[in-house]
Design a protein around this motif. Sequence first.
Motif, mmCIF file in Angstrom:
data_model
loop_
_atom_site.group_PDB
_atom_site.id
_atom_site.type_symbol
_atom_site.label_atom_id
_atom_site.label_comp_id
_atom_site.label_asym_id
_atom_site.label_seq_id
_atom_site.Cartn_x
_atom_site.Cartn_y
_atom_site.Cartn_z
ATOM 1 N N VAL A 188 -12.402 -11.297 -4.261
ATOM 2 C CA VAL A 188 -11.593 -10.302 -3.561
ATOM 3 C C VAL A 188 -10.208 -10.191 -4.208
ATOM 4 C CG1 VAL A 188 -10.579 -9.623 -1.355
ATOM 5 C CG2 VAL A 188 -12.807 -10.779 -1.411
ATOM 6 N N PHE A 190 -7.018 -8.145 -3.021
ATOM 7 C CA PHE A 190 -6.442 -7.254 -2.030
ATOM 8 C C PHE A 190 -5.331 -6.378 -2.591
ATOM 9 C CE2 PHE A 190 -8.323 -10.002 1.377
ATOM 10 C CZ PHE A 190 -8.999 -8.977 2.032
ATOM 11 N N HIS A 195 -10.763 -2.626 -2.772
ATOM 12 C CA HIS A 195 -11.102 -3.846 -2.052
ATOM 13 C C HIS A 195 -10.556 -3.820 -0.630
ATOM 14 C CE1 HIS A 195 -12.345 -6.751 -5.497
ATOM 15 N NE2 HIS A 195 -12.819 -5.529 -5.671
ATOM 16 N N GLN A 196 -9.364 -3.289 -0.447
ATOM 17 C CA GLN A 196 -8.802 -3.164 0.905
ATOM 18 C C GLN A 196 -9.703 -2.294 1.776
ATOM 19 O OE1 GLN A 196 -4.730 -1.759 0.809
ATOM 20 N NE2 GLN A 196 -4.197 -3.133 -0.873
ATOM 21 N N MET A 199 -13.302 -3.974 2.388
ATOM 22 C CA MET A 199 -13.228 -5.103 3.316
ATOM 23 C C MET A 199 -12.949 -4.622 4.743
ATOM 24 S SD MET A 199 -14.113 -7.778 1.741
ATOM 25 C CE MET A 199 -13.737 -8.987 3.025
ATOM 26 N N GLN A 200 -12.147 -3.569 4.876
ATOM 27 C CA GLN A 200 -11.887 -3.001 6.200
ATOM 28 C C GLN A 200 -13.173 -2.401 6.775
ATOM 29 O OE1 GLN A 200 -8.889 0.074 6.225
ATOM 30 N NE2 GLN A 200 -8.577 -0.055 8.421
#
Length: 262
Positions: A188, A190, A195-196, A199-200
């Motif tokens: 990951v 961020f 990726h943000q 992942m959200q």
Amino acid sequence: MKVIAVNNNKGGSLKTTTATNLAGVLAAEGERVLIIDADNQSNVTLSFGKNPDEFEVSLYDVLIKNLKPADAVVNVYENLDILPANDDLIGFDFEVIGKSKKYKAPFSIMKKTCSSLRKEYDYIFIDTPPSLSLMVGNVFAFADSVLIPFSPESYSMRSLVKVLGTIDDFKEQFNPQLRVLGVVGTMVNFQTILHQEVMQETRKYCTESQIHLFDSYIPRSIRFASSVAYEKVPATLAKKSTDIAKSYFELWKEIKENEQAR
């Protein structure tokens, strides 16, 4: 939670890295740990600086030739053994599928041949191939729980949904006790918007599906490879501590806390 399968049908999600490093955490804590390498790529074996071609017997011999599993186990570190794989494992699916009269319960072979290992170890991790195959079905039939490493790249969510759907279907038919231990973000970064966002999206999906997404995650780093290349052990067993190793210690702590809260 004694037998933990590490699975994702998407390659490059750090399945082997997660299995070996969590095993390293537990071995360092004094637990007796076994890693079963159920992938013919033999990455578990390679992670400990061993050559899979040098092993005369492997998981294939246990599953197909009725070799006692203890006779194939190899010690690679204090408190830590592996049941290795080699190229022979490529033939597992064809051997079983081609002899349906002999193998009347094809998904129960590992459970039948490897159950004796349960009493020998505190924890057993199983590294799986990146596919939804007969081998993975055998792992799911034998395991108590599944830990899913998840790398937040494009199309990763689609793969995650498939894995969870497969586990649900398999659980209903072959192993009612099987459950998902949780999903852990791997590689990951961020600092990237992708990726943000992924992942959200993953957290939202896991919440709606009542699947635990661990707060601990494994950051993107080259230090995994460096540890294996220079010290011949996973990062959690390397002499020089790193943030990567720390992330796996934190993940295991969270896994235990989550289990205690169940």
